[in-house]
Scaffold this motif. Sequence first.
Motif, PDB file in Angstrom:
ATOM      1  N   SER A  31      41.477  41.982  38.585  1.00  0.00           N
ATOM      2  CA  SER A  31      40.557  42.522  37.596  1.00  0.00           C
ATOM      3  C   SER A  31      41.308  43.531  36.745  1.00  0.00           C
ATOM      4  O   SER A  31      42.214  44.217  37.234  1.00  0.00           O
ATOM      5  N   VAL A  32      40.919  43.590  35.482  1.00  0.00           N
ATOM      6  CA  VAL A  32      41.548  44.536  34.561  1.00  0.00           C
ATOM      7  C   VAL A  32      40.450  45.428  34.002  1.00  0.00           C
ATOM      8  O   VAL A  32      39.381  44.946  33.609  1.00  0.00           O
ATOM      9  N   LEU A  33      40.699  46.729  34.025  1.00  0.00           N
ATOM     10  CA  LEU A  33      39.733  47.687  33.473  1.00  0.00           C
ATOM     11  C   LEU A  33      40.442  48.462  32.378  1.00  0.00           C
ATOM     12  O   LEU A  33      41.444  49.149  32.642  1.00  0.00           O
ATOM     13  N   ASP A  34      39.960  48.342  31.162  1.00  0.00           N
ATOM     14  CA  ASP A  34      40.508  49.056  30.016  1.00  0.00           C
ATOM     15  C   ASP A  34      42.037  48.954  29.949  1.00  0.00           C
ATOM     16  O   ASP A  34      42.729  49.960  29.784  1.00  0.00           O
ATOM     17  N   GLY A  35      42.540  47.746  30.118  1.00  0.00           N
ATOM     18  CA  GLY A  35      43.973  47.523  29.976  1.00  0.00           C
ATOM     19  C   GLY A  35      44.800  47.892  31.185  1.00  0.00           C
ATOM     20  O   GLY A  35      46.036  47.856  31.127  1.00  0.00           O
ATOM     21  N   GLU A  36      44.147  48.246  32.302  1.00  0.00           N
ATOM     22  CA  GLU A  36      44.911  48.536  33.519  1.00  0.00           C
ATOM     23  C   GLU A  36      44.523  47.577  34.626  1.00  0.00           C
ATOM     24  O   GLU A  36      43.338  47.372  34.894  1.00  0.00           O
ATOM     25  N   ALA A  37      45.544  47.011  35.275  1.00  0.00           N
ATOM     26  CA  ALA A  37      45.269  46.060  36.355  1.00  0.00           C
ATOM     27  C   ALA A  37      44.850  46.807  37.611  1.00  0.00           C
ATOM     28  O   ALA A  37      45.460  47.805  37.991  1.00  0.00           O
ATOM     29  N   LEU A  38      43.800  46.323  38.250  1.00  0.00           N
ATOM     30  CA  LEU A  38      43.297  46.911  39.497  1.00  0.00           C
ATOM     31  C   LEU A  38      43.966  46.186  40.679  1.00  0.00           C
ATOM     32  O   LEU A  38      44.628  45.164  40.482  1.00  0.00           O
ATOM     33  N   PRO A  39      43.784  46.706  41.895  1.00  0.00           N
ATOM     34  CA  PRO A  39      44.380  46.036  43.056  1.00  0.00           C
ATOM     35  C   PRO A  39      43.965  44.563  43.166  1.00  0.00           C
ATOM     36  O   PRO A  39      42.840  44.205  42.797  1.00  0.00           O
ATOM     37  N   VAL A  40      44.876  43.748  43.674  1.00  0.00           N
ATOM     38  CA  VAL A  40      44.632  42.305  43.777  1.00  0.00           C
ATOM     39  C   VAL A  40      43.638  42.024  44.909  1.00  0.00           C
ATOM     40  O   VAL A  40      43.706  42.647  45.966  1.00  0.00           O
ATOM     41  N   VAL A  41      42.719  41.088  44.655  1.00  0.00           N
ATOM     42  CA  VAL A  41      41.792  40.635  45.702  1.00  0.00           C
ATOM     43  C   VAL A  41      42.209  39.225  46.118  1.00  0.00           C
ATOM     44  O   VAL A  41      42.490  38.386  45.263  1.00  0.00           O
ATOM     45  N   GLU A  42      42.237  38.971  47.427  1.00  0.00           N
ATOM     46  CA  GLU A  42      42.444  37.598  47.895  1.00  0.00           C
ATOM     47  C   GLU A  42      41.144  37.089  48.488  1.00  0.00           C
ATOM     48  O   GLU A  42      40.496  37.782  49.278  1.00  0.00           O
ATOM     49  N   ALA A  43      40.775  35.870  48.104  1.00  0.00           N
ATOM     50  CA  ALA A  43      39.599  35.219  48.688  1.00  0.00           C
ATOM     51  C   ALA A  43      40.101  34.272  49.759  1.00  0.00           C
ATOM     52  O   ALA A  43      40.844  33.335  49.468  1.00  0.00           O
ATOM     53  N   VAL A  44      39.706  34.528  50.989  1.00  0.00           N
ATOM     54  CA  VAL A  44      40.141  33.687  52.106  1.00  0.00           C
ATOM     55  C   VAL A  44      38.923  32.922  52.613  1.00  0.00           C
ATOM     56  O   VAL A  44      38.010  33.518  53.172  1.00  0.00           O
ATOM     57  N   PRO A  45      38.887  31.595  52.388  1.00  0.00           N
ATOM     58  CA  PRO A  45      37.725  30.844  52.874  1.00  0.00           C
ATOM     59  C   PRO A  45      37.724  30.841  54.399  1.00  0.00           C
ATOM     60  O   PRO A  45      38.772  30.671  55.022  1.00  0.00           O
ATOM     61  N   THR A  46      36.566  31.071  54.971  1.00  0.00           N
ATOM     62  CA  THR A  46      36.500  31.122  56.433  1.00  0.00           C
ATOM     63  C   THR A  46      36.394  29.726  57.028  1.00  0.00           C
ATOM     64  O   THR A  46      36.593  29.531  58.193  1.00  0.00           O
ATOM     65  N   GLU A  47      36.041  28.748  56.194  1.00  0.00           N
ATOM     66  CA  GLU A  47      35.959  27.378  56.701  1.00  0.00           C
ATOM     67  C   GLU A  47      37.041  26.545  56.045  1.00  0.00           C
ATOM     68  O   GLU A  47      37.531  26.868  54.982  1.00  0.00           O
ATOM     69  N   GLU A  48      37.350  25.442  56.712  1.00  0.00           N
ATOM     70  CA  GLU A  48      38.356  24.525  56.179  1.00  0.00           C
ATOM     71  C   GLU A  48      37.902  23.989  54.820  1.00  0.00           C
ATOM     72  O   GLU A  48      38.692  23.806  53.916  1.00  0.00           O
ATOM     73  N   ALA A  49      36.615  23.771  54.699  1.00  0.00           N
ATOM     74  CA  ALA A  49      36.050  23.157  53.497  1.00  0.00           C
ATOM     75  C   ALA A  49      36.380  23.956  52.250  1.00  0.00           C
ATOM     76  O   ALA A  49      36.648  25.150  52.303  1.00  0.00           O
ATOM     77  N   PHE A  50      36.323  23.286  51.126  1.00  0.00           N
ATOM     78  CA  PHE A  50      36.588  23.915  49.838  1.00  0.00           C
ATOM     79  C   PHE A  50      35.626  25.057  49.598  1.00  0.00           C
ATOM     80  O   PHE A  50      34.447  25.001  49.913  1.00  0.00           O
ATOM     81  N   TYR A  51      36.166  26.048  49.069  1.00  0.00           N
ATOM     82  CA  TYR A  51      35.516  27.267  48.628  1.00  0.00           C
ATOM     83  C   TYR A  51      34.558  26.875  47.487  1.00  0.00           C
ATOM     84  O   TYR A  51      34.956  26.723  46.353  1.00  0.00           O
ATOM     85  N   ASP A  52      33.324  26.613  47.870  1.00  0.00           N
ATOM     86  CA  ASP A  52      32.393  26.080  46.872  1.00  0.00           C
ATOM     87  C   ASP A  52      31.405  27.138  46.388  1.00  0.00           C
ATOM     88  O   ASP A  52      31.514  28.304  46.738  1.00  0.00           O
TER      89      ASP A  52
END
Length: 309
Positions: free
Chosen positions: A191-212
């Motif tokens: 995410s970027v706030l007013d031209g500054e990058a914020l810390p990176v977020v990782e989305a980790v799916p808890t199931e094998e299935a596609f992150y729907d």
Amino acid sequence: MTRVAVLKGGRSLERQVSLKSGVRVQEALHRLGHDVVAIDVGHDLVRRLRGEDPEIAFVALHGRDGEDGTVQELLEALAIPYTGSGVSACIRCADKVIAKNHMLDAGIPTPDFFAFNETAFKELGAADALPAIEQRLGFPLVVKPAGQGSALGIKFAASVTEVPGALVAAFSYGDKVLLERHVRGRDLAVSVLDGEALPVVEAVPTEEAFYDFEARYEIGRTRFVCPAELPEEVTARAQELALQVWDLLGCRAFARIDLMLADETGELTVLEANAIPGMTETSLLPMAAEAAGIGFDELIARIVQLAHL
Ligand SMILES: Nc1ncnc2c1ncn2[C@@H]1O[C@H](COP(=O)(O)OP(=O)(O)O)[C@@H](O)[C@H]1O
Ligand SMILES: [Mg+2]
């Protein structure tokens, strides 16, 4: 105290998410001492805005109309300053094909792709080009509508036989689709706030299935890690790419850039940019702001300060 109209809901497929974002924004605006009016966006939008006469509009809409420049254009016409990106950046972000072509031209890495509209299939025999495309992109390949968010209409086709069904599904969401090379790897958002990058977020799916679609909004089905556990140089590179995309697409105030980190090569590629990312309890922009020491109310206060015409 400022009179703020919170625009939420609307008729897009992300209406429910927007209603949640909207309520959360309204609560923060109240706490900040503003005079808040909530508007569920519909046929009477212009009339409501004229009647309520807000000093600024907080656009808490996602998807069609609200995130693609349509509502922003109306606000320009009514001379009401509004939050977030302007019309042209919204147009560039809302259409993945436009955004990816801009990235290609600028040398920003984005997964290889081919895009078609319905006319190409109906009138130009685009289906005959599928074998060549499949060969170039390999399997699985990703089929997605150009203009949706929240993983709506996205399908992974594991083989040739699954491509037509995935295309039909994607075309049910809009008249432009893209076939994209699948990247096996980690799902990152900057995410970027007013031209500054914020810390990176990782989305980790808890199931094998596609992150729907459901997984994304049902608490517990996707785990979010912020700051993402990454080598320092990968974090720096992801943030640098996000800022490049922010500049390239002309974003203002805030945005969220989604990337993939390939398992095999360690390469970072940009999937898309979201002009109005979610503001719900589980959304990534507020989470990243929090990790940077910016609470939700402060985030909303800053976004309000950056409202413009
Ligand atoms: N090319 C791809 N390779 C692997 N996963 C993908 C790819 N494209 C999309 N995805 C998965 O689908 C999710 C949503 O895709 P994205 O392009 O960000 O569209 P949107 O968020 O607008 O629905 C991504 O976060 C990722 O998990
Ligand atoms: Mg995305």
